[in-house]
Write a protein that holds these residues in place. Structure first.
Motif, PDB file in Angstrom:
ATOM      1  N   CYS A 294      11.512  12.171  -5.023  1.00  0.00           N
ATOM      2  CA  CYS A 294      10.669  10.997  -4.817  1.00  0.00           C
ATOM      3  C   CYS A 294       9.734  10.964  -6.013  1.00  0.00           C
ATOM      4  O   CYS A 294       8.804  11.768  -6.108  1.00  0.00           O
ATOM      5  N   GLU A 295       9.981  10.050  -6.939  1.00  0.00           N
ATOM      6  CA  GLU A 295       9.273  10.080  -8.213  1.00  0.00           C
ATOM      7  C   GLU A 295       9.140   8.690  -8.794  1.00  0.00           C
ATOM      8  O   GLU A 295       9.959   7.804  -8.513  1.00  0.00           O
ATOM      9  N   VAL A 296       8.085   8.491  -9.587  1.00  0.00           N
ATOM     10  CA  VAL A 296       7.915   7.240 -10.317  1.00  0.00           C
ATOM     11  C   VAL A 296       8.528   7.419 -11.698  1.00  0.00           C
ATOM     12  O   VAL A 296       8.173   8.344 -12.439  1.00  0.00           O
TER      13      VAL A 296
ATOM     14  N   ALA B 227       1.503   8.463  -5.905  1.00  0.00           N
ATOM     15  CA  ALA B 227       1.455   7.145  -5.282  1.00  0.00           C
ATOM     16  C   ALA B 227       0.518   6.188  -5.993  1.00  0.00           C
ATOM     17  O   ALA B 227       0.732   4.964  -5.983  1.00  0.00           O
ATOM     18  N   SER B 228      -0.526   6.707  -6.642  1.00  0.00           N
ATOM     19  CA  SER B 228      -1.510   5.838  -7.288  1.00  0.00           C
ATOM     20  C   SER B 228      -0.896   4.978  -8.397  1.00  0.00           C
ATOM     21  O   SER B 228      -1.441   3.924  -8.747  1.00  0.00           O
ATOM     22  N   LEU B 229       0.242   5.393  -8.931  1.00  0.00           N
ATOM     23  CA  LEU B 229       0.884   4.642 -10.007  1.00  0.00           C
ATOM     24  C   LEU B 229       1.468   3.314  -9.526  1.00  0.00           C
ATOM     25  O   LEU B 229       1.695   2.408 -10.329  1.00  0.00           O
TER      26      LEU B 229
ATOM     27  N   ARG C 105       5.940  12.535   2.548  1.00  0.00           N
ATOM     28  CA  ARG C 105       5.904  12.492   1.091  1.00  0.00           C
ATOM     29  C   ARG C 105       5.388  11.144   0.592  1.00  0.00           C
ATOM     30  O   ARG C 105       4.614  11.078  -0.368  1.00  0.00           O
ATOM     31  N   MET C 106       5.852  10.057   1.235  1.00  0.00           N
ATOM     32  CA  MET C 106       5.447   8.716   0.790  1.00  0.00           C
ATOM     33  C   MET C 106       5.335   7.813   2.001  1.00  0.00           C
ATOM     34  O   MET C 106       6.201   7.813   2.870  1.00  0.00           O
ATOM     35  N   ARG C 107       4.272   7.040   2.043  1.00  0.00           N
ATOM     36  CA  ARG C 107       4.110   6.007   3.067  1.00  0.00           C
ATOM     37  C   ARG C 107       3.952   4.658   2.388  1.00  0.00           C
ATOM     38  O   ARG C 107       3.156   4.504   1.466  1.00  0.00           O
TER      39      ARG C 107
ATOM     40  N   ALA D 201       0.865  -1.185   0.000  1.00  0.00           N
ATOM     41  CA  ALA D 201       0.000   0.000   0.000  1.00  0.00           C
ATOM     42  C   ALA D 201       0.898   1.230   0.000  1.00  0.00           C
ATOM     43  O   ALA D 201       1.709   1.413   0.911  1.00  0.00           O
ATOM     44  N   VAL D 202       0.791   2.048  -1.030  1.00  0.00           N
ATOM     45  CA  VAL D 202       1.634   3.236  -1.175  1.00  0.00           C
ATOM     46  C   VAL D 202       0.724   4.457  -1.234  1.00  0.00           C
ATOM     47  O   VAL D 202      -0.218   4.506  -2.024  1.00  0.00           O
ATOM     48  N   SER D 203       1.012   5.432  -0.395  1.00  0.00           N
ATOM     49  CA  SER D 203       0.217   6.658  -0.379  1.00  0.00           C
ATOM     50  C   SER D 203       1.132   7.854  -0.234  1.00  0.00           C
ATOM     51  O   SER D 203       2.319   7.718   0.090  1.00  0.00           O
ATOM     52  N   SER D 204       0.569   9.030  -0.473  1.00  0.00           N
ATOM     53  CA  SER D 204       1.307  10.279  -0.330  1.00  0.00           C
ATOM     54  C   SER D 204       0.468  11.251   0.481  1.00  0.00           C
ATOM     55  O   SER D 204      -0.266  12.071  -0.081  1.00  0.00           O
ATOM     56  N   PRO D 205       0.528  11.150   1.818  1.00  0.00           N
ATOM     57  CA  PRO D 205      -0.272  12.055   2.652  1.00  0.00           C
ATOM     58  C   PRO D 205      -0.034  13.521   2.332  1.00  0.00           C
ATOM     59  O   PRO D 205      -0.941  14.339   2.451  1.00  0.00           O
TER      60      PRO D 205
END
Length: 269
Positions: free
Chosen positions: A105-107, A34-36, A87-89, A24-28
């Motif tokens: 922090c990038e895809v 994160a959706s990618l 930034r990312m969880r 589970a990856v999110s970006s609070p």
């Protein structure tokens, strides 16, 4: 800025906690796509120099560069509500980790990851590293070796601490032009960096002092510094050299602090 051993420790931990299953990856904070990758299987985490890569497949890699202020904090589940600018969880089956304040922090795609890594020099902590690539640059350069060791396109993962310490351990003045370093000196420095940085991965701190110069052997107090670890010259300006007692010197080189011993690392020429 964290040095290479820190990124390799993170890669090992993230592989252990998150790889092999959906994450589970999110970006609070809302500043990372994160959706990618949310819900996808993390194949592995790996480091190259000061860069961390979470590999989700042939078409998705999360690239992280911590920069000066980036940090990961982690713990076992359950994960609390995010606090601060996260930034990312990442949440896995047993652990979660939060990333704050990174420089990047990038895809990106696997091809983009390969392109980024191609611009980096060999990493002493990677088994695929070729020290000859770094030597080819160093051996024909007029640039001081103290600057070349910090150039991530020459050598990846070495920062200010390892730079200062490996030069001291080999008696090399930091302003020595790269082309004046011998092949034998470079081979010895590379081997030393490999050993020292592997030790840093195991211990989680930078220790560079040989047994005969440790506090117990010398009857001195242990080093007290937020960076931790026993070192010869890094952040020891004006203190006596552990080998010859000469006060440790300090200057700036390319806007970074430089530490050395004038007696143990004499300037040549």
């Amino acid at each position: 800025m964290p040095e290479g051993h820190t990124l390799h420790r993170l890669a090992r931990a993230h592989t252990k906690w998150f790889a092999g299953g959906p994450v589970a990856v999110s970006s609070p904070q809302g500043r990372f796509a994160a959706s990618l990758v949310d819900g996808r299987v993390l194949r592995k985490a790996e480091a190259h120099g000061k860069h961390l890569f979470h590999v989700y497949g042939p078409d998705a890699v999360v690239h992280v560069h911590l920069g000066l202020y980036g940090t990961f904090t982690e713990a076992e589940l359950p994960a609390p509500e995010p606090v601060g600018q996260v930034r990312m969880r990442l949440v896995g089956p047993s652990h979660y980790t939060d990333l704050r304040g990174p420089n990047a922090c990038e895809v990106i795609t696997a091809a983009e990851a390969r392109e980024l890594r191609a611009k980096l020099g060999p990493d002493p902590l990677r088994r695929d590293a070729d020290p000859a690539r770094a030597w080819a640059r160093i051996s024909r350069s007029r640039t001081p070796i103290g600057a070349l060791l910090m150039d991530q396109s020459v050598l990846a993962g070495v920062g200010n601490v390892y730079r200062a310490e490996v030069l001291f351990r080999h008696g090399i003045h930091p302003l020595t032009p790269g082309r004046d370093i011998t092949a034998e000196q470079w081979a010895a420095m590379w081997a030393d960096l490999v050993a020292l940085m592997r030790l840093g991965v195991r211990r989680g701190r930078i220790d560079t002092v040989r047994d005969e110069h440790l506090p117990r052997a010398m009857g001195r107090a242990p080093r007290v510094d937020r960076h931790g670890g026993e070192v010869y010259v890094y952040r020891r300006t004006g203190q006596p050299c552990l080998v010859c007692s000469t006060p440790v010197a300090h200057a700036e080189l390319a806007s970074r602090n430089l530490f050395w011993c004038r007696e143990c690392q004499p300037e040549r020429g």
